[in-house]
Scaffold this active site. Structure first.
Site, PDB file in Angstrom:
ATOM      1  N   ARG A 232       3.570  -4.510   5.174  1.00  0.00           N
ATOM      2  CA  ARG A 232       3.947  -3.110   5.344  1.00  0.00           C
ATOM      3  C   ARG A 232       5.041  -2.754   4.351  1.00  0.00           C
ATOM      4  O   ARG A 232       5.978  -3.521   4.132  1.00  0.00           O
ATOM      5  CB  ARG A 232       4.456  -2.849   6.776  1.00  0.00           C
ATOM      6  CG  ARG A 232       3.363  -2.868   7.830  1.00  0.00           C
ATOM      7  CD  ARG A 232       2.476  -1.625   7.726  1.00  0.00           C
ATOM      8  NE  ARG A 232       1.436  -1.610   8.750  1.00  0.00           N
ATOM      9  CZ  ARG A 232       0.205  -2.058   8.575  1.00  0.00           C
ATOM     10  NH1 ARG A 232      -0.118  -2.619   7.408  1.00  0.00           N
ATOM     11  NH2 ARG A 232      -0.693  -1.972   9.541  1.00  0.00           N
ATOM     12  N   GLU A 261       4.288   5.809   0.100  1.00  0.00           N
ATOM     13  CA  GLU A 261       2.962   5.764  -0.525  1.00  0.00           C
ATOM     14  C   GLU A 261       2.295   7.129  -0.432  1.00  0.00           C
ATOM     15  O   GLU A 261       2.482   7.840   0.567  1.00  0.00           O
ATOM     16  CB  GLU A 261       2.091   4.697   0.155  1.00  0.00           C
ATOM     17  CG  GLU A 261       2.621   3.288  -0.009  1.00  0.00           C
ATOM     18  CD  GLU A 261       1.727   2.225   0.634  1.00  0.00           C
ATOM     19  OE1 GLU A 261       0.660   2.597   1.174  1.00  0.00           O
ATOM     20  OE2 GLU A 261       2.086   1.040   0.592  1.00  0.00           O
ATOM     21  N   HIS A 279      -1.936  -0.915  -2.423  1.00  0.00           N
ATOM     22  CA  HIS A 279      -2.309  -1.092  -1.016  1.00  0.00           C
ATOM     23  C   HIS A 279      -3.807  -1.411  -0.882  1.00  0.00           C
ATOM     24  O   HIS A 279      -4.572  -0.687  -0.247  1.00  0.00           O
ATOM     25  CB  HIS A 279      -1.964   0.153  -0.198  1.00  0.00           C
ATOM     26  CG  HIS A 279      -1.740  -0.154   1.256  1.00  0.00           C
ATOM     27  ND1 HIS A 279      -0.852   0.533   2.036  1.00  0.00           N
ATOM     28  CD2 HIS A 279      -2.281  -1.098   2.076  1.00  0.00           C
ATOM     29  CE1 HIS A 279      -0.853   0.050   3.266  1.00  0.00           C
ATOM     30  NE2 HIS A 279      -1.712  -0.940   3.308  1.00  0.00           N
TER      31      HIS A 279
END
EC number: 1.1.1.95
Length: 528
Positions: A232, A261, A279
């Site tokens: 994370r 993000e 990601h």
């Protein structure tokens, strides 16, 4: 009969639709388009989304038929779980759908950072052949610290061990005995920082874990450490990490997640020793396909009224394979308790005895509440809304355990106490290798009857010929008795009979039975 409507609001694989089966009507909507979504949800029994569609209180309020929101993925940032719970709507995700992909991506980053893959690739593409500039470091024989031993952390640990590394870990919620079973040395966070040659982070982001790898933590690490975060964003302080890489204290790093993000600007992007990806941990065809089929199965179970293992808003603890077979039986016991009670009870208690008592059985309390309210509430009663229904109606509910079970390996008693102190108590068990559901006690009287089908329960004053009168009246109405169990009261002239029938009993026949045997209680209970 109309099929339940499953509304798919984001792009999902065709395998998801196939997994839903042919007992639902599938509809599609452009979920990110708020107007279209709000127009479509009123008819939806289930809503499937990925990350693009927001399911908030407004959407939930517009969907009176909605029973389940399914997120095809792990995160639930786009679903208001509290609002769903308040409305009795189940929320599920696919927590294991991407664990292999995520673990493999963490390893890919670790390997790329340790062997300077990205730097070497860029150099060669620039037409420079300079092997001496890219001397890496082996994993074999090194100490790898895994921060967080959840599903993904355990997978990473197992795969890293296969490289010949010594694996150490920090996780305050894992017992040392469990870590030992995995071949992992468990220790404090500071000890891990001091000993690890590689550190891979696999924690959820919480107020306690945010910024865990900060300037102070980095100062405690070994010189030349390599750090990976594919869990994370925000677990690692990106500015502090960039400073540590520039100083040479941190040899290299690999990151797939960032504090904000989408992220297109970070001090880490300027450093050739840092491998970054946008990601991509769950971005494999297999993970996406698995996420869709996993939530499709959850939707199928929810619409069938069955227990959904991946529900995130059911306060029932962990349901393992020992407890799961009992859910349906205990729900039926709750139905029987409601049928034999003259009013909604003031309290409901579930007592688990025998081998089952050593398991986490909290979910059985919810099962009993589901059964209790299913006969008195018009709307669907679920594992989600059952506690709220009990609170609204002043019904307290508890679960207790005990080791004693002299006649059965395990027994569950459901006991209801009314406001006037009257008690109804039903006990059941799972019998034999086929786990046959049986009722073994009614109000202290021993029984041995399968908990299935249509059942007639009669409390009456014991008298000669009573059973014959009941059988005659049922036979005349064309109702067949498949099984019967009679038990006399231990005190007084009363008796209880439980009959399993092949069909319902007409109202006039019920009245005739009550008159014929002076019954003070007669109920037909469907345990199908």
């Amino acid at each position: 009969m109309d099929l339940p409507v499953v509304l798919i609001a984001d792009k999902l694989a065709q395998s998801t639709v196939a997994a839903l089966g042919d007992q639902v009507e599938v509809r599609w909507v452009d979920g990110p388009d708020r107007t279209k979504l709000l127009a479509a949800v009123p008819e939806a029994d289930a809503l499937l989304v990925r990350s693009a569609t927001t399911v908030d209180a407004e959407v939930l309020a517009a969907a009176p038929k909605l029973k389940i929101v399914a997120r095809a993925g792990v995160g639930l940032d786009n679903v208001d779980v509290d609002a769903a719970t308040a409305r009795g709507v189940l929320v599920v995700n696919a927590p294991t759908s991407n664990i292999h992909s995520a673990a493999e991506h963490a390893l890919a980053l670790l390997l790329a950072a340790s062997r300077q893959i990205a730097e070497a690739d860029a150099s060669l593409r620039a037409h420079i052949w300079k092997r001496s500039s890219f001397s890496g470091t082996e994993i074999f024989g090194k100490t790898v610290g895994v921060v967080g031993l959840g599903r993904i952390g355990q997978l990473v640990a197992a795969r890293i061990a296969a490289f010949g590394a010594h694996v150490i870990a920090y996780d305050p919620y894992v017992a040392p005995a469990r870590a030992a079973q995995l071949g992992i040395e468990l220790m404090s966070f500071d000890d891990l920082l001091a000993r690890a040659d590689f550190i891979s982070v696999h924690l959820p982001k919480t107020p306690e874990t945010a910024g865990l790898i900060d300037k102070e933590a980095l100062a405690k690490t070994k010189p030349g450490v390599i750090i990976v975060n594919a869990a994370r964003g925000g677990l690692v302080d990106e500015v502090a990490l960039a400073d540590a890489v520039r100083s040479g204290h941190v040899r290299a790093a690999g990151l797939d997640v960032f504090a904000t993000e989408p992220c297109t600007d970070s001090p880490l992007f300027e450093l050739s020793q840092v491998v970054v990806t946008p990601h991509l941990g769950a971005s494999t065809a297999e993970a996406q396909d698995r996420a869709g089929t996993d939530v499709a199965e959850s939707v199928r179970l929810a619409l069938a009224g069955e227990f959904v293992p991946d529900a995130v808003n059911v306060d029932g603890g962990v349901v393992n394979e020992e407890v799961a077979p009992w859910l349906d039986l205990v729900c039926k016991l709750g139905v029987l308790v409601a049928a034999l009670s003259d009013e909604l009870p003031a309290s409901l208690s579930v007592h688990v005895r025998g081998e089952l008592a050593s398991e986490d059985v909290e979910i059985l309390r919810l099962s009993a509440l589901r059964g209790l309210f299913s006969t008195v509430i018009e709307d669907a009663v679920t594992f989600v809304n059952a506690p709220a229904l009990a609170a609204e109606r002043g019904v307290s509910a508890e679960i207790t355990t005990g080791s004693e079970s002299p006649n059965h390996r395990s027994v569950v008693d459901v006991r209801a106490v009314a406001s006037d102190g009257s008690v109804v108590n039903i006990a059941g068990t799972l019998s034999g290798p086929q786990l046959v559901q049986k009722i073994v006690q009614v109000n202290g009287r021993n029984f041995d009857l399968r908990a299935q089908g249509m059942n007639l329960v009669i409390r009456y004053v014991d008298q000669p010929g009573a059973l014959g009168k009941i059988g005659t009246l049922l036979g005349a109405a064309g109702v067949n008795i498949q099984a019967a169990q009679l038990s006399e009261d231990t005190e007084g002239p009363g008796a209880t009979i439980l009959l399993r029938l092949d069909q319902d009993v007409p109202g006039d026949v019920r009245s005739a039975i009550v008159a014929a045997v002076s019954a003070n209680k007669l109920e037909v209970v469907n345990l199908s």
